[in-house]
Enzyme design. Structure first.
Site, short mmCIF file in Angstrom:
data_model
loop_
_atom_site.label_atom_id
_atom_site.label_comp_id
_atom_site.label_asym_id
_atom_site.label_seq_id
_atom_site.Cartn_x
_atom_site.Cartn_y
_atom_site.Cartn_z
N GLU A 268 -27.84 14.65 11.84
CA GLU A 268 -27.88 15.05 10.47
C GLU A 268 -29.20 15.26 10.16
O GLU A 268 -30.21 14.55 10.12
CB GLU A 268 -27.21 14.09 9.74
CG GLU A 268 -27.04 14.32 8.39
CD GLU A 268 -28.01 13.54 7.14
OE1 GLU A 268 -28.85 14.60 7.07
OE2 GLU A 268 -27.65 12.56 6.93
N CYS A 305 -30.83 12.77 1.59
CA CYS A 305 -30.52 14.18 2.19
C CYS A 305 -29.77 14.81 1.14
O CYS A 305 -29.20 15.85 1.70
CB CYS A 305 -29.87 13.59 3.63
SG CYS A 305 -28.64 12.34 3.78
#
Length: 541
Positions: A268, A305
Site C-alpha cells: 500500500e 494515506c
C-alpha cells in the site's frame, strides 16, 4: 541470549524468541519535536539474523499451519491483552518517537487491540476458509470437488511510519497473517524502533502464552536497503506486506518478482484521494464542508494515506466564500510535526515547487509556525482543471498537511479530471439529495469507482473502519494488489490460497470439507450456503 521481560526498549532484534543485540551499524529514534535522540541505540540485523528468522518461521509453519481456530484466536487475544497491559509506558515511548500526541495514540492502540480481537472472532466463526462442496455426479462423469482456503506460509511484514501501532509490528498485516496460521518476520520502521520492540515483546509473550513455536514471530531492525532485500528474498518467505512510499514499495515488488520463486507483494503506497464537491453541496454546506475538509487533510499532520489531497470544486460564485471559510478554519489548526526529517524535507520541497508555478497559488495557510523541530505549516493551494496534468507534481501524493483545490467548469470536467489521476485508495463526493439523479453525477461516481477502492459520499476518507465490508486498497499505484484489502476482515485472504480436493476420502479431507461439518461453519454446498451436515457423500467416499 533469551528474551527478557523488559518493559522499556533495549535495542534488541528478536529471532525466534532469542534476543540478538548484534555488532553492526547502529541508529536511534529521533523526537520530531526536538530533533534529539530518544531511547537506546538499535543494531541493524545481520543477513544471518534475517535468514535464521525466516528459517525458524518455516519450521514454525509446519505446526501453526495446522493449528485449530481456537488456538490461533487465543494467540491474537493474548497479544491484544499484552499490548493493553503495557499501559502508559508504551504510549510514552510511541509519543516520544513520533510526536503524534497521546490522545491520538491511545485511540490507535484501542484500534489495534480491537483489530486483533476482531480477527480472533472471525477465525472462530470459520467461514473465512470459503469452504465449497460440489458433490458431483458419478454417472455423468462429474467428480466430487471440495475447495477450501489454506495458509501460504511465512509472511514478511514491513511496518509503516505513520501508524506506529495499527499499521506496524502489531498491526493489521501481522494480525491477519497470524490469524490464518502464517508466521511473521516483522521489519521495524526506523522512525519508531522502541515502539516496535515493546510491541514485539508483547507478541512474543503471547506466543509463549499459547505454547507456540518460537519461530512464529520475529522482529528485525535496520535502515539499509540490503537488510530489507534479504528479508524479501529469503526463500522461506511466501508473501510480503508493506505500507509506505511508492519508491520503496516498487523496489520490494521488483525484488519479489525477480526471485527464483516469485512471491506476491501486498504494498500500500499512498494515494491522492480526490474529493469532489457539487454546486448544490457548495451552496448548502460550504462552511460545514470547509471545516470538515480542513480537519481531514490536517489530521495527523496530513500523514494519513487517506488524506484528501485534491479537491475538485465548481468555479462559480460560491468559490470565494468557500475559500474564505477554509482560511477561517485553518487558523484554528495548530501546526503539528512530521514523523522524520526525510518526510519534512520532502514536504517543504513539494510546497516550494508547486507554489513556484504560475498556475498554482497558495490561498490559505495556518498562521502559527508552532516552533517544534519538524513543524509543517498546513496550506491550501489552488489551480484549475486545465493545469492539473500540465503542471508537474499536482497529481502526486504530498505527504503532509496540504491539499489542492482544482476549479472545474462542471461535473463532466470533474469526472474527466478524476479519470487522469493515478489509482487511489478513496474517492469522495459531497452532494445534495436532490442531485442524486442529476446529469453527470452517475459518471462522477463511476469515475471515482474506476480510480479508487472506496467511494465515500458526504463524508471524509480519513478514518478506515475495521469491518467485513471495508476495502483499503485500490488500483496501482495506490497498491500492487488491487484485488485485496489491508484493512478489514477479508485482509486474511492475502495470506491464503485455494486448494480443491477431488474424489478424496472423508478421512483425508480437512475438517472444513467433511460431510459431518465438525466445525459447524457455513459452507457452499452445490451452490447453496448451509451449516447442515451432508447426509450422503459421493459413492465410494
Amino acid at each position: 541470549m533469551t528474551t527478557t521481560s523488559a518493559t522499556t526498549p533495549t535495542g534488541a532484534n528478536f529471532v525466534a524468541g532469542e534476543e540478538r543485540v548484534g555488532s553492526g551499524e547502529t541508529y536511534g529514534a529521533i523526537d520530531p519535536r526536538t530533533g534529539s535522540m530518544t531511547g537506546p541505540q538499535f543494531y541493524e540485523a545481520t543477513p544471518r539474523d534475517v535468514l535464521d528468522a525466516a528459517a525458524a518461521a518455516a519450521e514454525a509453519f509446519k505446526v501453526t499451519g495446522e493449528w485449530p481456530a481456537d488456538r490461533r484466536s487465543a494467540l491474537l487475544e493474548a497479544a491484544a491483552d499484552r499490548l493493553d497491559g503495557l499501559g502508559e509506558g508504551l504510549i510514552d515511548v510511541v509519543d516520544a518517537e513520533t510526536g503524534l500526541g497521546r490522545e491520538r495514540l491511545l485511540g490507535e492502540r484501542t484500534r489495534t487491540t480491537g483489530q486483533l480481537r476482531a480477527f480472533a472472532e472471525l477465525i472462530r466463526e470459520g467461514s473465512y476458509v470459503g469452504a465449497m462442496i460440489d458433490r458431483g455426479d458419478p454417472d455423468a462423469g462429474i467428480p466430487d470437488l471440495r475447495r477450501v482456503q489454506v495458509p501460504t506460509g511465512p509472511v514478511a511484514v514491513f511496518g509503516a511510519s505513520n501508524f506506529p501501532l495499527a499499521f506496524s509490528v502489531p498491526g493489521g498485516d501481522t494480525a491477519s497473517a497470524l490469524a490464518v496460521g502464517c508466521p511473521v518476520v516483522a521489519k521495524a520502521h526506523p522512525s519508531h524502533p522502541g515502539t516496535s520492540e515493546m510491541c514485539a515483546r508483547a507478541i512474543i509473550g503471547a506466543v509463549a502464552d499459547v505454547d507456540g513455536p518460537a519461530g512464529l514471530f520475529s522482529l528485525i531492525h535496520g535502515t539499509s536497503q540490503e537488510m530489507g532485500a534479504a528479508l524479501v528474498t529469503a526463500p522461506e518467505v511466501t508473501a510480503v506486506a508493506f505500507t509506505g512510499s511508492l519508491r520503496a514499495g516498487r523496489a520490494l515488488y521488483g525484488l519479489a518478482a525477480a526471485r527464483p520463486v516469485p512471491v506476491p507483494v501486498y504494498a500500500e503506497m499512498g494515494s491522492l484521494n480526490p474529493l469532489a464537491i457539487t454546486t448544490g453541496a457548495l451552496r448548502a454546506r460550504k462552511t460545514e464542508i470547509a471545516r470538515g475538509l480542513v480537519a481531514s487533510f490536517t489530521q495527523g499532520t496530513g500523514q494519513f494515506c487517506t488524506k484528501p489531497g485534491l479537491v475538485l470544486i465548481p468555479n462559480g460564485p460560491e468559490l470565494d466564500e468557500f475559500v474564505e471559510a477554509m482560511r477561517s478554519a485553518i487558523q484554528d489548526v495548530t501546526p503539528g510535526v512530521l514523523l522524520n526529517r526525510g518526510i519534512h524535507t520532502a514536504y517543504q520541497a513539494d510546497i516550494e515547487t508547486m507554489a513556484a508555478s504560475t498556475s498554482v497559488s497558495v490561498v490559505a495557510e495556518a498562521g502559527s509556525e508552532g516552533g517544534a523541530e519538524l513543524t509543517a505549516i498546513p496550506r491550501v493551494l489552488m489551480t484549475d482543471a486545465e493545469q492539473l496534468t500540465a503542471t508537474p507534481g499536482l497529481t502526486d501524493e504530498h505527504f503532509g498537511p496540504v491539499t489542492i483545490l482544482v476549479r472545474c467548469r462542471d461535473l463532466e470536467q470533474m469526472a474527466q479530471a478524476v479519470g487522469v489521476l493515478p489509482g487511489g485508495l478513496s474517492g469522495t463526493i459531497h452532494l445534495q439529495e436532490e442531485e442524486v439523479g442529476a446529469d453527470g453525477i452517475e459518471n462522477l461516481v463511476r469515475a471515482m469507482r474506476d480510480r479508487a477502492g472506496r467511494v465515500v459520499v458526504n463524508g471524509f476518507p480519513t478514518g478506515v473502519a475495521v469491518t467485513h465490508g471495508q476495502v483499503h486498497g485500490g488500483p496501482y499505484p495506490a497498491t500492487t494488489a488491487p484485488g485485496h484489502t489491508s484493512v478489514g476482515m477479508t485482509a486474511v485472504q492475502r495470506f491464503q490460497r485455494p486448494v480443491a480436493y477431488q474424489n478424496v476420502p472423508q478421512a483425508l479431507l480437512p475438517a472444513a470439507l467433511r460431510d459431518d461439518n465438525p466445525l459447524g461453519i457455513v459452507r457452499w454446498v452445490d451452490g447453496e450456503p448451509t451449516r447442515e451436515p451432508l447426509l450422503l457423500s459421493a459413492p465410494g467416499l
